[in-house]
Design an enzyme around this catalytic site. Structure first.
Site, PDB file in Angstrom:
ATOM      1  N   CYS A  79      -6.096  -2.878   5.443  1.00 36.03           N
ATOM      2  CA  CYS A  79      -6.723  -1.587   5.128  1.00 36.03           C
ATOM      3  C   CYS A  79      -8.213  -1.622   5.454  1.00 36.03           C
ATOM      4  O   CYS A  79      -8.905  -2.553   5.055  1.00 36.03           O
ATOM      5  CB  CYS A  79      -6.529  -1.274   3.645  1.00 36.03           C
TER       6      CYS A  79
HETATM    7  N1  MHO Z   1      -3.038   0.626  -0.074  1.00 39.86           N
HETATM    8  C1  MHO Z   1      -4.098   1.530   0.296  1.00 39.86           C
HETATM    9  C2  MHO Z   1      -4.179   1.678   1.751  1.00 39.86           C
HETATM   10  C3  MHO Z   1      -5.151   2.636   2.246  1.00 39.86           C
HETATM   11  S1  MHO Z   1      -5.755   2.102   3.680  1.00 39.86           S
HETATM   12  C4  MHO Z   1      -6.674   3.296   4.347  1.00 39.86           C
HETATM   13  C5  MHO Z   1      -3.881   2.829  -0.429  1.00 39.86           C
HETATM   14  O1  MHO Z   1      -3.087   3.659  -0.018  1.00 39.86           O
HETATM   15  O2  MHO Z   1      -4.505   2.989  -1.459  1.00 39.86           O
HETATM   16  O3  MHO Z   1      -4.627   1.899   4.570  1.00 39.86           O
END
Ligand code: MHO
Length: 230
Positions: free
Chosen positions: A38
């Site tokens: 992420c």
């Molecule tokens: N697990 C994270 C990922 C966001 S990232 C921009 C969420 O959805 O909070 O991929």
């Protein structure tokens, strides 16, 4: 009507002048591009480093044209930065890259570990450091190396995501930089995005264009990562 909520433009937290650190941005920079899961965290981490001038998050590595977060195709979440090679080297950036994620883990394409190479020198250092890590861990390092290709900036709401979660500070910096491109490209914003995530050197707080009230707020947020209270 009570107007207690009306002060949301954030200009009560800034000096009203261009942040000193943004006046020092060098003309010549180099670009580095990393994918490591992420992209919100790496945006804050790299943005907190002395020598990193600008950061942006986006999508790269795939073939789908104009990917979006909801329709990513075969692209990968990626952090891209412009850096001043006199202040931070590509080797140092690589070290941060390797240390901040687990490149031996198999991941989906969205979150895979990848280095987009901008030139031969980067390629040499990246390959060498990958091999070094493989030997050290005695494990396969899954990081993919690709030649840098189209980088599609992510939607505005992903840029400097950690800072956006504090609406007072976010609005404060938007009052300095109403144009979203100026906001994303600001070194001050990159550092503030690091500090709200507990990263970076706290003395930079004086270079970000915040007034005493703004500095106090940002200091308190940063200090929570050191066990302080808000
Ligand atoms: N697990 C994270 C990922 C966001 S990232 C921009 C969420 O959805 O909070 O991929």
């Amino acid at each position: 009507m009570i107007a207690w909520f009306s002060k949301k433009d954030g200009d009560g937290l800034v000096t009203g002048k261009v942040p000193p650190i943004d006046k020092e941005a060098p003309e010549e920079t180099k670009t580095a591009t990393f994918s490591m899961g992420c992209f919100w965290g790496p945006d804050a981490l790299f943005g907190s480093k002395n020598g990193v001038v600008r950061t942006r998050v986006g999508y790269t590595g795939g073939s789908k044209e104009n990917p979006t977060y909801r329709s990513l195709g075969d692209h990968t979440e990626t952090i891209q930065m412009d850096y001043d090679p006199e202040k931070i080297t590509y080797r140092e950036l690589l070290e941060i890259f390797w240390n901040d994620h687990d490149p031996t883990m198999g991941k989906t394409i969205q979150y895979r570990s990848m280095i987009s190479l901008h030139d031969e020198e980067q390629k040499r250092y990246a390959m060498r450091s990958k091999e070094h890590l493989r030997k050290k861990l005695d494990k396969e390092v899954k990081t993919v190396m690709v030649a840098h290709s189209n980088f599609y900036p992510a939607e505005d709401y992903h840029q400097k995501y950690k800072l956006r979660r504090n609406s007072w500070l976010y609005e404060a910096f938007r009052s300095i930089y109403p144009d979203i491109h100026d906001f994303v490209d600001s070194t001050a914003v990159a550092r503030a995005n690091g500090l709200v995530d507990g990263k970076g050197r706290i003395d930079t707080i004086n270079e970000l264009g915040l007034n005493e009230e703004g500095k106090e707020l940002l200091y308190k947020i940063w200090n929570r990562y050191r066990g302080g209270y808000l």
